[in-house]
Design an enzyme around this catalytic site. Structure first.
Site, PDB file in Angstrom:
ATOM      1  N   CYS A  58      86.436  54.499   3.981  1.00 46.37           N
ATOM      2  CA  CYS A  58      85.284  54.230   3.107  1.00 46.37           C
ATOM      3  C   CYS A  58      84.474  55.496   2.850  1.00 46.37           C
ATOM      4  O   CYS A  58      83.900  55.667   1.777  1.00 46.37           O
ATOM      5  CB  CYS A  58      84.367  53.190   3.746  1.00 46.37           C
ATOM      6  SG  CYS A  58      85.128  51.582   3.938  1.00 46.37           S
ATOM      7  N   GLY A 193      86.829  38.811   1.981  1.00 44.34           N
ATOM      8  CA  GLY A 193      87.595  39.933   2.530  1.00 44.34           C
ATOM      9  C   GLY A 193      87.485  39.966   4.044  1.00 44.34           C
ATOM     10  O   GLY A 193      86.386  39.938   4.591  1.00 44.34           O
TER      11      GLY A 193
END
Length: 416
Positions: A58, A193
């Site tokens: 990320c 998710g």
């Protein structure tokens, strides 16, 4: 015999970009999924690169590897992502040799993490190295370096308190929800998710909100069911996403999709909605903010939320850096030895050849020549000579490359 020495015209580089200069949108352009990573490694192999490691999380996309010029590695990232060379030049970094080594140590030990002391990256480095090794792209240098970084990470985790307290993106997101949503235990929460961040967020939500209205949706339903079973939560099909979004008061999006999966077109809202997007690339289209009552928060904002825990962690940076220096020094000593070992071995072979020739000559010339004693004495002399050269090359003040070149020139030897 395999030659693990790095040719003199190759340099060890770390190239990439991170949260420090690249915002979430730009990081998303350069992110690499599993397929892209494999494709990148295959391209590197075809380009003749001998050792390479690639990570993409990320907060960063980075390559560590050997090349004549860093652009070879930058091109690999750009060719296999949606990023461009122009964009990279604005936000990317290039570290060379010792600086690249230093960078991997800081990244792998959590000192360079967006949230100080977050050790999640070390597991990514381990996985990336295993991937590279399986494709024949990990030489002895890379293996030794990665193992040294892993060792430093373990010691810092056990010997310091730099990772103490609950500070992570998933924890920060739950803290944000608790502070900004009233009566949270009775609100409808949707988690879309169930990757690593999604799972951690879900566990924190259950622990801190006491909410029994948490719904999970994942493209692969069995993954959601596995997590839901542990935490006694509700699971819905991916096809019901738009319906669950209407019911939700809070939505946490933590998918690994390469394009937005939530936008204003699928939101038919009758009440305020808080959306937390914990995905890179962003998985929530910013056009949702055009709808009245929608609040969109991205992980970069959550990562900036500092608290007392984070301040306490900073106190342990010197201790962590001391551990890094100790292990790094061991690695550099090994690296130096590995660099000049072939030259010392070639020198020893040369001296042994001179010895053999001279002993043969003297044995024919001297009637009562004691070859056994001469052999012992000669070997001791050769050992002392080569040890002197090795000690010189180990010295911190020695210019190793120049010294190696001088030794090879004087003794007319070629290290192999």
């Amino acid at each position: 015999m395999e030659n693990n020495n790095v040719p003199k015209h190759l340099y060890f580089y770390s190239v990439g970009l991170s949260y420090k200069k690249a915002d979430a949108e730009v990081r998303g352009q350069f992110s690499l999924d599993a397929v892209a990573k494999t494709r990148l490694l295959e391209q590197a192999k075809n380009d003749g690169i001998e050792s390479l490691l690639v990570t993409s999380t990320c907060n960063r996309t980075e390559i560590y590897g050997f090349a004549e010029h860093p652009f070879q590695l930058i091109k690999l990232i750009c060719d296999n992502s949606n990023g461009s060379v122009d964009a990279f030049q604005k936000v990317g970094f290039v570290y060379k040799n010792q600086e690249a080594i230093n960078h991997m140590f800081r990244v792998g030990t959590g000192l360079d993490s967006q949230i100080l002391g977050d050790f999640e990256i070390i597991s990514q480095i381990k996985t990336s190295f295993t991937h590279s090794k399986s494709m024949g792209l990990a030489n002895a240098f890379m293996e030794r370096l990665v193992n040294a970084v892993i060792q430093a990470s373990k010691r810092i985790k056990t010997e310091t308190e730099i990772s103490s307290g609950a500070t992570s993106v998933s924890f920060a997101s739950v803290q944000y929800i608790l502070k900004n949503v009233e009566d949270i235990s009775n609100k409808n929460i949707l988690l879309f998710g169930t990757g690593k961040i999604g799972r951690n967020t879900c566990e924190n939500l259950v622990k801190h909100t006491k909410n029994e209205h948490i719904t999970l949706i994942n493209r692969t339903k069995d993954k959601a069911e596995k997590l839901a079973g542990k935490l006694n939560l509700i699971v819905k099909d991916y096809s019901e996403l738009h319906l669950e979004l209407q019911k939700a008061d809070v939505v946490v999006v933590a998918t690994g999709a390469q394009n937005p999966t939530v936008d204003k077109a699928i939101l038919n809202l009758k009440k305020p909605l808080l959306i937390l997007d914990l995905s890179i690339p962003k998985n929530v289209n910013e056009n949702v903010e055009e709808l009245e009552g929608v609040t969109l928060i991205h992980m970069d904002y959550l990562s900036q939320l500092t608290d007392e825990t984070l301040e306490n962690r900073k106190l342990h940076i010197p201790a962590a850096e001391a551990i890094i220096e100790e292990i790094k020094e061991e690695f550099v000593t090994w690296m130096k030895g590995r660099k000049f070992a072939p030259t010392i071995n070639a020198l020893k072979e040369k001296l042994n050849a001179i010895k053999a020739s001279e002993l043969d000559f003297q044995s024919k010339k001297i009637a009562d020549f004691n070859e056994e004693q001469a052999e012992i004495i000669s070997n001791r002399i050769i050992q002392k000579i080569t040890t002197h050269f090795a000690n010189h090359l180990k010295d911190d003040d020695t210019m190793v490359d120049e010294s190696i070149e001088w030794i090879e020139k004087v003794f007319k030897i070629k290290a192999s």
